[in-house]
Motif scaffolding. Structure first.
Motif, mmCIF file in Angstrom:
data_model
loop_
_atom_site.group_PDB
_atom_site.id
_atom_site.type_symbol
_atom_site.label_atom_id
_atom_site.label_comp_id
_atom_site.label_asym_id
_atom_site.label_seq_id
_atom_site.Cartn_x
_atom_site.Cartn_y
_atom_site.Cartn_z
ATOM 1 N N GLY A 89 0.825 -1.216 0.000
ATOM 2 C CA GLY A 89 0.000 0.000 0.000
ATOM 3 C C GLY A 89 0.854 1.257 0.000
ATOM 4 N N GLY B 277 0.890 3.940 -1.464
ATOM 5 C CA GLY B 277 0.252 5.251 -1.563
ATOM 6 C C GLY B 277 0.910 6.114 -2.625
ATOM 7 N N THR C 253 -4.265 6.068 -7.207
ATOM 8 C CA THR C 253 -3.105 6.244 -6.312
ATOM 9 C C THR C 253 -1.858 5.689 -6.978
ATOM 10 N N PRO D 105 -3.338 -6.512 -4.271
ATOM 11 C CA PRO D 105 -3.546 -6.292 -2.835
ATOM 12 C C PRO D 105 -2.573 -7.118 -1.994
ATOM 13 N N ALA D 106 -2.402 -6.715 -0.745
ATOM 14 C CA ALA D 106 -1.482 -7.416 0.152
ATOM 15 C C ALA D 106 -1.938 -8.849 0.421
ATOM 16 N N GLU D 107 -3.215 -9.136 0.209
ATOM 17 C CA GLU D 107 -3.721 -10.494 0.456
ATOM 18 C C GLU D 107 -3.291 -11.466 -0.632
ATOM 19 N N SER E 177 -6.534 -1.205 6.405
ATOM 20 C CA SER E 177 -7.364 -1.162 5.181
ATOM 21 C C SER E 177 -7.489 -2.490 4.461
HETATM 22 C C1 SAM Z 1 -3.577 5.457 4.488
HETATM 23 S S1 SAM Z 1 -2.892 5.001 2.973
HETATM 24 C C2 SAM Z 1 -1.167 4.902 3.366
HETATM 25 C C3 SAM Z 1 -0.290 5.107 2.196
HETATM 26 C C4 SAM Z 1 1.227 5.048 2.501
HETATM 27 N N1 SAM Z 1 1.612 3.748 2.999
HETATM 28 C C5 SAM Z 1 1.625 6.136 3.464
HETATM 29 O O1 SAM Z 1 2.083 5.837 4.570
HETATM 30 O O2 SAM Z 1 1.454 7.307 3.102
HETATM 31 C C6 SAM Z 1 -3.365 3.308 2.796
HETATM 32 C C7 SAM Z 1 -2.904 2.684 1.503
HETATM 33 O O3 SAM Z 1 -3.210 1.285 1.504
HETATM 34 C C8 SAM Z 1 -3.703 0.936 0.221
HETATM 35 N N2 SAM Z 1 -4.503 -0.295 0.342
HETATM 36 C C9 SAM Z 1 -5.813 -0.415 0.612
HETATM 37 N N3 SAM Z 1 -6.186 -1.714 0.611
HETATM 38 C C10 SAM Z 1 -5.060 -2.423 0.355
HETATM 39 C C11 SAM Z 1 -4.767 -3.813 0.212
HETATM 40 N N4 SAM Z 1 -5.721 -4.744 0.365
HETATM 41 N N5 SAM Z 1 -3.507 -4.187 -0.089
HETATM 42 C C12 SAM Z 1 -2.518 -3.251 -0.214
HETATM 43 N N6 SAM Z 1 -2.740 -1.922 -0.091
HETATM 44 C C13 SAM Z 1 -3.982 -1.517 0.178
HETATM 45 C C14 SAM Z 1 -4.485 2.151 -0.219
HETATM 46 O O4 SAM Z 1 -4.671 2.193 -1.614
HETATM 47 C C15 SAM Z 1 -3.593 3.275 0.285
HETATM 48 O O5 SAM Z 1 -2.616 3.621 -0.657
#
Ligand code: SAM
Length: 197
Positions: free
Chosen positions: A28, A30, A53, A73-75, A95
């Protein structure tokens, strides 16, 4: 519960993220907020499932010498087992839709002895005002903030995920909401076969 001063949180980011070496997978990622902390010598792989993103991330990641961005996704991490030296997650595990599956994937792709560095906001202790507010906010943040669930006990989940060691510190972000955070590092066993016996 012992708390570390919030003023140490930024220092912990520089130390733990800056200490990652080799091939580093960032979950994730971002818009690339952690690039400033990463060593320029790492081979960075960013995982970002959200299309818009990811487009922004691809633009920022141009500054990194060795980089790759994955739409997943991380899963379900599309990498072979034991293929990375480090995994990084900052405010992502709130998330993911399946926290257990994401942590199992982190362990799978990490090489033996590899490290998982995390910085996450977590649930306050049940019964506190902060926890009640987190429960009230959860349906809205899940819907409007990319699935963010503020009521997760992420520290316990990491401790239960099968890492050989987990070291974490607890913090409270200053402000009226007093949101708790954890930051730390977990290691995969140096010999996974022995750990699995
Ligand atoms: C709050 S943001 C944090 C972004 C970055 N890591 C930072 O610290 O600025 C959460 C991030 O997790 C990503 N995300 C959401 N679901 C996810 C998933 N299942 N697997 C991986 N990333 C995911 C979102 O797209 C987003 O970019």
């Amino acid at each position: 519960m012992e708390m570390t001063a919030w003023s140490e949180y930024a220092a912990a980011k520089s130390r733990l993220i800056g200490g990652l070496r080799g091939t580093v997978l960032e979950l994730g990622a971002g818009r690339g907020a952690n690039f400033a902390h990463l060593s320029p010598n790492v081979s960075w792989i960013g995982l970002e499932p959200h299309d818009r993103t990811r487009a922004a991330l691809l633009r920022t990641a141009h500054d990194l010498r060795r980089r790759q961005v994955l739409a997943a996704p991380a899963e379900r991490i599309p990498l072979p087992e034991a293929s990375v030296d480090g995994v990084l997650s900052t405010v992502v595990l709130c998330s993911v839709s399946d926290l257990g599956a994401a942590l199992a994937e982190v362990r799978r792709v990490l090489r033996p002895g590899g490290r998982f560095v995390f910085f996450e906001h977590v649930a306050a202790p049940p019964g506190t005002w902060t926890y009640r507010l987190q429960r009230l906010a959860a349906p809205f943040s899940r819907t409007f903030d990319k699935g963010c669930d503020p009521t997760r006990d992420i520290g316990t989940a990491i401790r239960s995920a099968g890492f050989a060691t987990v070291d974490l510190d607890r913090y409270i972000r200053p402000g009226p909401l007093q949101v708790p955070f954890i930051a730390g590092v977990a290691h995969n066993a140096a010999d996974q076969r022995r750990a699995a016996r």
